[in-house]
Design an enzyme around this catalytic site. Structure first.
Site, PDB file in Angstrom:
ATOM      1  N   LYS A 191       5.153   2.904  15.620  1.00 18.95           N
ATOM      2  CA  LYS A 191       6.067   2.785  14.465  1.00 18.95           C
ATOM      3  C   LYS A 191       5.884   3.856  13.424  1.00 18.95           C
ATOM      4  CE  LYS A 191       7.207  -0.980  11.338  1.00 18.95           C
ATOM      5  NZ  LYS A 191       6.581  -2.093  10.416  1.00 18.95           N
ATOM      6  N   GLN A 192       4.813   4.283  13.148  1.00 17.93           N
ATOM      7  CA  GLN A 192       4.473   5.174  12.090  1.00 17.93           C
ATOM      8  C   GLN A 192       3.280   5.826  12.167  1.00 17.93           C
ATOM      9  OE1 GLN A 192       4.292   2.103   8.593  1.00 17.93           O
ATOM     10  NE2 GLN A 192       3.396   3.762   7.716  1.00 17.93           N
TER      11      GLN A 192
ATOM     12  N   TRP B 142       0.823  -1.358  -0.106  1.00 15.09           N
ATOM     13  CA  TRP B 142      -0.094  -0.006   0.010  1.00 15.09           C
ATOM     14  C   TRP B 142       0.877   1.204   0.197  1.00 15.09           C
ATOM     15  CZ3 TRP B 142      -0.883   3.421   4.482  1.00 15.09           C
ATOM     16  CH2 TRP B 142      -0.280   3.353   5.510  1.00 15.09           C
ATOM     17  N   ASP B 143       2.376   1.026   0.183  1.00 15.95           N
ATOM     18  CA  ASP B 143       3.117   2.235   0.117  1.00 15.95           C
ATOM     19  C   ASP B 143       2.776   3.067  -1.277  1.00 15.95           C
ATOM     20  OD1 ASP B 143       4.079   0.342   1.880  1.00 15.95           O
ATOM     21  OD2 ASP B 143       6.221   0.757   1.403  1.00 15.95           O
TER      22      ASP B 143
ATOM     23  N   GLU C 216       2.215  -0.645  13.141  1.00 14.91           N
ATOM     24  CA  GLU C 216       2.102  -2.170  13.192  1.00 14.91           C
ATOM     25  C   GLU C 216       2.741  -2.740  14.476  1.00 14.91           C
ATOM     26  OE1 GLU C 216       4.442  -3.013   9.635  1.00 14.91           O
ATOM     27  OE2 GLU C 216       2.614  -3.429   8.199  1.00 14.91           O
TER      28      GLU C 216
END
Lengths: 761, 761
Positions: free
Chosen positions: A598-599, A364-365, A493
């Site tokens: 994480k992000q 999905w990046d 995640e």
């Protein structure tokens, strides 16, 4: 090598247009190979040497869209797991040479050498290398130049020059080969992936046709034909056919100061472009004839012209900071080497052509980070082909949803063909927010380009599949009187299987609303095609209007998921530094129950819809979540940079930009030896253009609100927007806009409309 | 074979003491083999035939505590995963024979045969089989008897009888072998696990010494010596040594009506009991000499005597229902075949000696379900050895906690040596409630036996490790002002990574309280040994007093975990029947976000502390959770049976009992072909004794409150309690108690104290 979030390992020199080093760091050979990767979207390769290298090395040559379904390997099978994991495979090796001096192979892992130089010319897409090697008495200078052509996608070219710098004559041998004895490091069952269908040699050429081995899953088996032709001042000696390898050998005695040259031009054609083996081989022969007739200089100059044109459309110039300048150009170079929109059957793997990791497949990046980049940095058709890729794979997405017992279409976490490959339940089944981003990319494209045609046709097909998935995936909580989404993994995640992830619920709600809005615009035929009833559309509205979106009244923030605020919310700065990065120091359960992100997660959702939130909403959420974020995904920093810039946190924005700008060049995450973080490379562009320059599209108009980071004197960039090419130059005095091509355009600069027109020449 | 929760496949006849069939169901051969498994705690085997069988079969011979660390195999590695998964390995095959008639092997998969009979005599632990086989003109009757001796643990014995029923003479050959060419079906890397150190044959015996192959993890390599001796009326022919196999062949010509006999007695000794190879082999030789001198009849009668004594201590008689009678005896037989407490280094794998699945290792099933069974069904030392097993492995438990960055000891989900083997993060790292059950078993043993010595010494060592783990694993939620446990999987494995699982939090709180209570009782030396400070003990109290235990005021129930009540709480009965069992029809994510409970979770906690809850508390929770429970773990039904009985839901209690009583005999879960659900077999005993008979220990006194299920006329059982052996007989008229051995005892029968004494003889 140092580890940790503040780790840094720089093995190349600072230069605005070049990636260059004058030493061979054998302990970081893989890192060197990753960074000096080259590609032309059709194929690409890591920067391994052509000649023998007996030290640690990770050779890799990849062909876009040529993959193998590696049988799924898990410890414990879960119902619904996919049967195979698609993996990019190492292509047949058409690059390797054996270079011998007086009968001994040159091997820089062992040999004494001086004057080493390795240089990637980003402006022209050329990788060159030179060194002087000592073998006994012999002293020979070797130079190599190689590129994969952007003028003829099937062409790989390598030119070598030799000079005897010693006092005695030397015998020089060059053996060129095509070798199907290749392995992937990252494969489940130690297989070789190529069967050789035929091979041939003659004085001027080597040929091989190979096919990927059979598989149990009915996915395509690829046929590849390679033809290598050689021009050289050396004398032809012998040719050899072995199992899975053809080679030919040339020789020359060089007296003191004598020179020699060797050129290898390889054409690679595949069953992706031609129907039969005969046609593939014929195409290789034809192209070889056409290209081999041209001199190395001509081939190189055709290639360089195209690279220069690309830079004209998208270069970013940074004044006052050469590190930043090199960083952004490196990212643009590698992104364009990976993808330039010429083939809608291809996409952007997280490692591009620079490594095997993540299987080389699509994540999905692409939609989250590459689409917004290509929208601005390239003509609209480049992005449209990225959207078309998902439309092509819609049947796979329906398959994925069905595997989970759900209606509609679920786009995969990882794929080559639309069918899910990944096999961790918390990702495969639960990281479903990806489906929202597929829809968001359509919205983003439509908003940026103004092209309504796509969303009303193929785009709508995708939206309906996605909307139907969400409508089935929610459940109604009687207790709360709301629709909920339980059991998901958000973009963060570092938490798995959470309930009511705000980002996921927000995207699901938006997908239903957007699909309904587009449904009002499409033709009656489209509506009929999907048998889209009034009842179904009402259900969508009912869900989107009653979607549960966790919000904390006291803190005034959107809550990452139901129980996030019950955690021990110690900020990252209070953690012992030696425990960072967490993913190298903590066991998985420790990470999961921690509050560390994480992000961007909530902030990713705010980024997507940045103009729909008030400044105070954005600020409260940023101030709450950013201190808990460890940015251990390379996809995190860009989002934070844009939001920080939006909130006038210019220092923070620059800090975040810095994490993404030279992530690979400085091996910041200590994992670039596996390959580059290609999709993350968009981050530095986004940080500059959407962040520092505040680029938005509002009401069909381009808006800019630039500032210059304190660390820079200024910057300028090119922007493709609705058929125009704009130049934007920002310095401490202000912003200069100019239209390079296209009709006059109204732009909102710092809140005020101005019209830019082309200057009379 | 039918699938589903209501599936049933019965291949044996109903008989109170025997498992018997007169047909060979080739389509269910593995099921037959599982059910006719035999064992003596030291070793055991599935019911595969001795002679060749070319159809589907799953042979298995296992030696207690002999295992191999199979390298961990996962799709995606998570920080903290164990390096290996310990697996019970197939022992060297000392059972197989080749039986030939006129030079052709008997193979019931292909041959014509009649008069087939297969019988497991549970009273005596003897497996017999007979058939008449037709090979061309030949017609031969074959009978086989085999057992693994409970009188001499190292002894396996097999006797065959042959009779020529045809008109012509036949030539009969018997080849006996010891064969190390064995594989596990369930191994990660297709390895053979045995290296042969030496092998030998002579006229009377076959010998082999083998060692498990090397491993990377420093775990013990086991040496096994086998010596097989033979007595037969056949004539000795030849002997053969092949790689990894020794064999010897006998022959006889049988005229019409002639008979012949063949006996094989195998002694198996291992490095678990002897230090050196020489000692192991000497022991095998000595034991072989001692046992081989005895006749088959003597060996069998020594064996049968011990089985009869076991039944005297623990038989359950059910009047009016032969199916139930057979079911409970089968369960007792298989449990005692697996474990009878003679070796504290051994434990009870979920499949015992009846299959490879689950690695043959130890799970928390032992403490939760086997301990309460053995407490009543066997002398106290049997259970004490189960507790000692965990104490032996305490250092492994400290290792496990450390791997997760935590203090104290975490007992493993799956192990042979105390070190965690399992590699699913949601289980390995999160199903930590197991640690509470290890402590609970100590409490349960102490309460039942009255033995305080264990808990004040070795037991306290275990408790302190566990308490320290919990004290570090909780976190304090500032928001709620409570200690919480995030990121766990409760006994209901159909939910993963939940927060504040009521069962886990309740057990953790109880562990801290119980350890503190015992700390007040132990010696000062013990306290000092652990450097247990006032401060640490205060911290334990602070945590246990402020543990968050989710409770819903409106429903008046304990909440399974934080967000359970937000789910779509449709009861199981409203699901389409064809979707059951869920684990065969739903993808994993669908199961996870559903409210359906695999096995008792909140109710497991209520069961543990059944006397601490009011009847209305128990009723509200049972009535809420039972309708959401799918009982897809074989461990679920017993708990529900006991609670239903406690709540006077006699029909429900019997329904639950029925699910556990004949689970394997009727292959209820359609997976008995892999092996028996050995640890679940305790369930039918618990349902009868704790359920129907209402057995409790209250204030150091045994209490009973029996009823007779409508489907039965009555039942009686034996109970071991504090040195006494009691007989309890319940029928529709009432309950009769008698003391068979030991001092007089006060028992609370239906709430009233009575004293039972031994009758004068």
């Amino acid at each position: 090598m140092r580890k940790g979030a503040t780790g840094m390992k720089r093995i190349f020199e600072i230069d605005p247009w070049k990636i260059v080093t004058h030493s061979l760091d054998k302990g970081n050979k893989r890192l060197q190979e990753s960074i000096t990767s080259i590609g032309n979207e059709y194929m690409g390769m890591r920067g391994m040497f052509e000649e023998k290298y007996s030290g640690d090395t990770h050779p890799g040559i990849y062909l876009g869209g040529v993959w193998y379904p590696d049988k799924t390997r898990v410890g414990w099978w879960k119902n619904g797991y996919p049967e195979y994991f698609g993996k990019v495979i190492n292509a047949v090796d058409f690059v390797s040479l054996d270079l011998q001096v007086n009968g001994e192979s040159i091997d820089l892992a062992k040999d004494k050498f001086t004057d080493f130089s390795l240089e990637l010319d980003m402006k022209h897409g050329l990788l060159t290398r030179s060194f002087i090697v000592y073998k006994g008495d012999a002293k020979v200078q070797v130079e190599s130049e190689r590129f994969v052509s952007v003028a003829c996608k099937e062409l790989y070219t390598n030119r070598l020059k030799f000079k005897n710098l010693g006092e005695k004559p030397v015998v020089l041998n060059v053996t060129s080969m095509i070798n199907a004895n290749v392995y992937n490091e990252d494969a489940n069952y130690d297989e070789q992936f190529w069967n050789v269908l035929g091979q041939n040699t003659d004085r001027e050429s080597l040929q091989m046709t190979a096919q990927t081995i059979p598989n149990d899953f009915g996915t395509p088996r690829f046929i590849v034909a390679m033809k290598a032709v050689h021009q050289t001042s050396l004398e032809y000696q012998t040719q050899t056919k072995e199992t899975k390898m053809v080679s030919a050998k040339w020789q020359k005695k060089l007296n003191a100061n004598d020179q020699a040259e060797f050129e290898k031009k390889v054409i690679v054609t595949t069953s992706r472009d031609y129907a039969t083996r005969a046609q593939i081989e014929q195409a290789a022969a034809d192209l070889s004839k056409e290209q081999a007739a041209k001199s190395f200089e001509t081939l190189l100059s055709d290639h360089e012209d195209i690279w220069e044109k690309r830079w004209e459309k998208s270069d970013i110039i940074i004044s006052g900071n050469e590190e930043s300048q090199q960083g952004i150009r490196f990212n643009l170079f590698q992104l364009f080497s990976t993808y330039y929109g010429n083939d809608s059957r291809l996409n952007i793997g997280p490692k591009g052509f620079t490594g095997e990791k993540y299987g080389g497949a699509t994540y999905w990046d692409t939609e989250a980070f590459a689409v917004p980049f290509y929208l601005g940095a390239a003509p609209a058709n480049v992005t449209r082909n990225l959207l078309q890729y998902r439309h092509n794979q819609l049947s796979g997405a329906y398959h994925n949803a069905q595997e989970q017992g759900l209606n509609g279409a679920l786009f995969p976490m990882v794929t080559f063909n639309g069918i899910e490959c990944h096999n961790e339940w918390e990702i495969t089944f639960e990281e479903i927010h990806r489906n929202g981003t597929i829809a968001y990319a359509i919205y983003n494209y439509t908003r940026y380009t103004g092209d309504q045609e796509y969303v009303h046709n193929d785009g709508f097909d995708v939206l309906v599949g996605i909307a139907r998935f969400w409508a089935d995936r929610v459940h109604f909580s009687k207790r709360q009187g709301k629709y909920m989404i339980h059991g998901v993994t958000g973009p963060n995640e570092y938490e798995n299987n959470v309930n009511n992830n705000w980002y996921t619920n927000t995207l699901a709600k938006w997908c239903l609303e957007y699909t309904e809005k587009i449904a009002q615009e499409v033709s009656a035929k489209k509506i009929q095609e999907f048998n889209l009833t009034h009842e179904e559309r009402q259900k969508w509205q009912q869900i989107s209007q009653n979607m549960y979106l966790p919000f904390d009244e006291k803190l005034g923030i959107f809550v990452q998921h139901d129980t996030f605020l019950d955690k021990d919310l110690t900020p990252v700065k209070d953690l012992p530094q030696e425990q960072l990065p967490l993913n190298q120091h903590w066991s998985w359960d420790h990470i999961l129950r921690s509050p560390y992100i994480k992000q961007a997660d909530v902030l990713q959702g705010i980024y997507y819809f940045i103009d729909r939130f008030s400044e105070s909403e954005k600020r409260r959420n940023f101030d709450f979540y950013e201190p808990l974020t460890v940015h251990e995904s390379s996809l995190s920093a860009a989002t934070h940079a844009v939001l920080a810039a939006d909130l006038h946190k210019e220092e923070k924005a620059f800090e975040m930009y810095s994490r993404t700008a030279r992530l690979d060049l400085d091996n910041y995450n200590n994992d670039t030896d596996d390959g580059l973080h290609v999709t993350s490379m968009t981050g530095s562009w986004l940080a500059i253009v959407q962040g520092f320059a505040g680029m938005r599209v509002k009401n069909n108009k381009l808006a800019l609100a630039p500032f210059v980071p304190q660390q820079w004197d200024g910057y300028s960039f090119r922007l493709n927007f609705r058929g125009r090419l704009l130049s934007v130059t920002v310095d401490k005095k202000g912003t200069k806009l100019s239209l390079l091509t296209g009709k006059p355009l109204e732009i909102i600069l710092n809140g005020k409309p101005i019209v830019v027109e082309m200057e009379a020449k």
